[in-house]
Write an enzyme that holds these catalytic residues in place. Structure first.
Site, PDB file in Angstrom:
ATOM      1  N   GLN A 152     -52.256  28.894  36.572  1.00  0.00           N
ATOM      2  CA  GLN A 152     -52.485  29.573  37.857  1.00  0.00           C
ATOM      3  C   GLN A 152     -53.683  30.528  37.781  1.00  0.00           C
ATOM      4  O   GLN A 152     -53.677  31.609  38.382  1.00  0.00           O
ATOM      5  CB  GLN A 152     -51.223  30.299  38.314  1.00  0.00           C
ATOM      6  CG  GLN A 152     -50.173  29.386  38.925  1.00  0.00           C
ATOM      7  CD  GLN A 152     -50.658  28.691  40.203  1.00  0.00           C
ATOM      8  OE1 GLN A 152     -51.539  29.166  40.909  1.00  0.00           O
ATOM      9  NE2 GLN A 152     -50.070  27.546  40.503  1.00  0.00           N
ATOM     10  N   SER A 153     -54.700  30.160  37.047  1.00  0.00           N
ATOM     11  CA  SER A 153     -55.897  30.995  36.906  1.00  0.00           C
ATOM     12  C   SER A 153     -56.656  31.122  38.231  1.00  0.00           C
ATOM     13  O   SER A 153     -56.895  30.129  38.923  1.00  0.00           O
ATOM     14  CB  SER A 153     -56.817  30.369  35.858  1.00  0.00           C
ATOM     15  OG  SER A 153     -58.134  30.863  35.998  1.00  0.00           O
TER      16      SER A 153
END
Ligand code: PLP
Length: 342
Positions: free
Chosen positions: A87-88
């Site tokens: 989930q960068s």
């Protein structure tokens, strides 16, 4: 502004002009009071809205990538390569900025969060990166920065063989802290907005944001206390990282490092249960901020920063505090199952 202050602003501004940039951010970002949150905590809390930097849903990574993509353009790159957590936000913003520059984007997603569900793996930033046309790869390790970078280098080699010009956005501390220049610039921006704070609270992950901001403020003669809130490593490990990034930044800018060791403040009270995982305190801080201010925080970074700030409000009475919002809201859609109260 005092003449010597104006001189340090001009000097730092000129120094930054020597680095290439793409200037895609909506800057300056607003500084706003959080009146209802202040009233509820008997503190004077303001926010720097770096969640509003514009492109690709914004966030702090726009300021950092401004300088990386500046280098990419200078080198005639056709493909951008980057690595990050599943989930960068960094990789999502890189995909957006690469698209706008007409470059391809290759994203390596590292397994940093154990026990993640399908929503985490498919929604939020992952969905957006796909929408932006990026090519996604998975890396099985979460705590192997050097290995993750090495695989990017191999991928770059393959692309080069295919006639492309790859540009790697490196994450490991063995590379120059180019992204921190974006936060030296943000320190200049804040000083020129003529707001003065006693304390700043900001997330400290790769520490490029924390280090750049602290370096910039001290270079400008500003002595605001900067609390880096740990989101990935404990405060002892993180302090060493900030220390070394500050040294690298001084080299990159060819300027003295005016940050004293005691000035590197780290708070890891909101770190548990670990990177990318929420505690009840973080969830409470996110819900409180949404319901009092209509402002969204994320579970990985800004929610933890607000939880750390909330844990200290008793000691912060009478001080003027700046909560540095670094964005990350798209990750909320990857974490819908982690909110126990909803
Ligand atoms: C990456 C990120 C941070 C941490 O910034 P670093 O420069 O890596 O320390 C903070 N907030 C958000 C929303 C982020 O995406």
């Amino acid at each position: 502004m005092l003449p010597e202050k104006m001189q340090s602003v001009k000097m730092l501004t000129d120094r930054l002009l020597e680095f290439p940039r793409v200037r895609m951010g909506h800057l300056p970002t607003p500084v706003e009071p959080l009146s209802r949150l202040s009233a509820a905590t008997c503190c004077d809390i303001w926010v720097k809205r770096d969640d509003c930097t514009g492109i690709g849903f914004g966030g702090n990574k726009v300021r950092q990538l401004d300088f990386y993509l500046g280098q990419a353009v200078q080198q005639g790159a056709t493909q951008v390569l980057i690595t990050g957590a599943v989930q960068s936000n960094f990789v999502r913003v890189a995909a957006a900025m690469a698209a706008r520059q007409g470059m391809g984007c290759h994203i390596q997603l590292e397994e940093r969060v154990l026990d993640a569900d399908d929503t985490y793996r498919q929604n939020g930033n992952v969905f957006l990166s796909r929408m932006l046309g990026a090519t996604l790869y998975s890396y099985p390790e979460g705590e192997d920065e050097v290995g993750a970078d090495a695989r990017l280098f191999r991928l770059a080699q393959d692309l080069r063989s295919a006639g492309e010009v790859p540009f790697i956005v490196p994450l490991a501390p063995s590379s120059p802290p180019t992204g921190a220049l974006g936060y030296v610039d943000a320190a200049l921006e804040l000083i020129q907005q003529n707001h003065f704070f006693d304390d700043i609270f900001v997330a400290s992950g790769s520490s490029l944001t924390h280090s750049g901001l602290l370096f910039g403020l001290r270079a400008l003669g500003n002595s605001t206390t900067v609390y880096g809130v740990c989101v990935r490593r404990d405060r002892v490990t993180q302090k060493e990282r900030v220390r070394s990034r500050l040294r690298d930044l001084a080299l990159l800018l060819d300027m003295p490092n005016n940050v004293l060791d005691a000035d590197i403040r780290l708070d890891d009270c909101a770190l548990a249960p670990g990177y990318g995982r929420m505690s009840t305190e973080t969830e409470a801080a996110i819900l409180k901020t949404a319901r009092l201010e209509g402002m969204f925080l994320d579970p990985v970074y800004t929610g933890k920063v607000m939880a750390a700030l909330m844990a200290r409000t008793n000691k912060l009475r009478g001080r003027k505090i700046l909560f540095w919002h670094t964005g990350g809201q798209p990750a909320l859609f990857g974490y819908t199952n982690s909110f126990n109260d909803l």
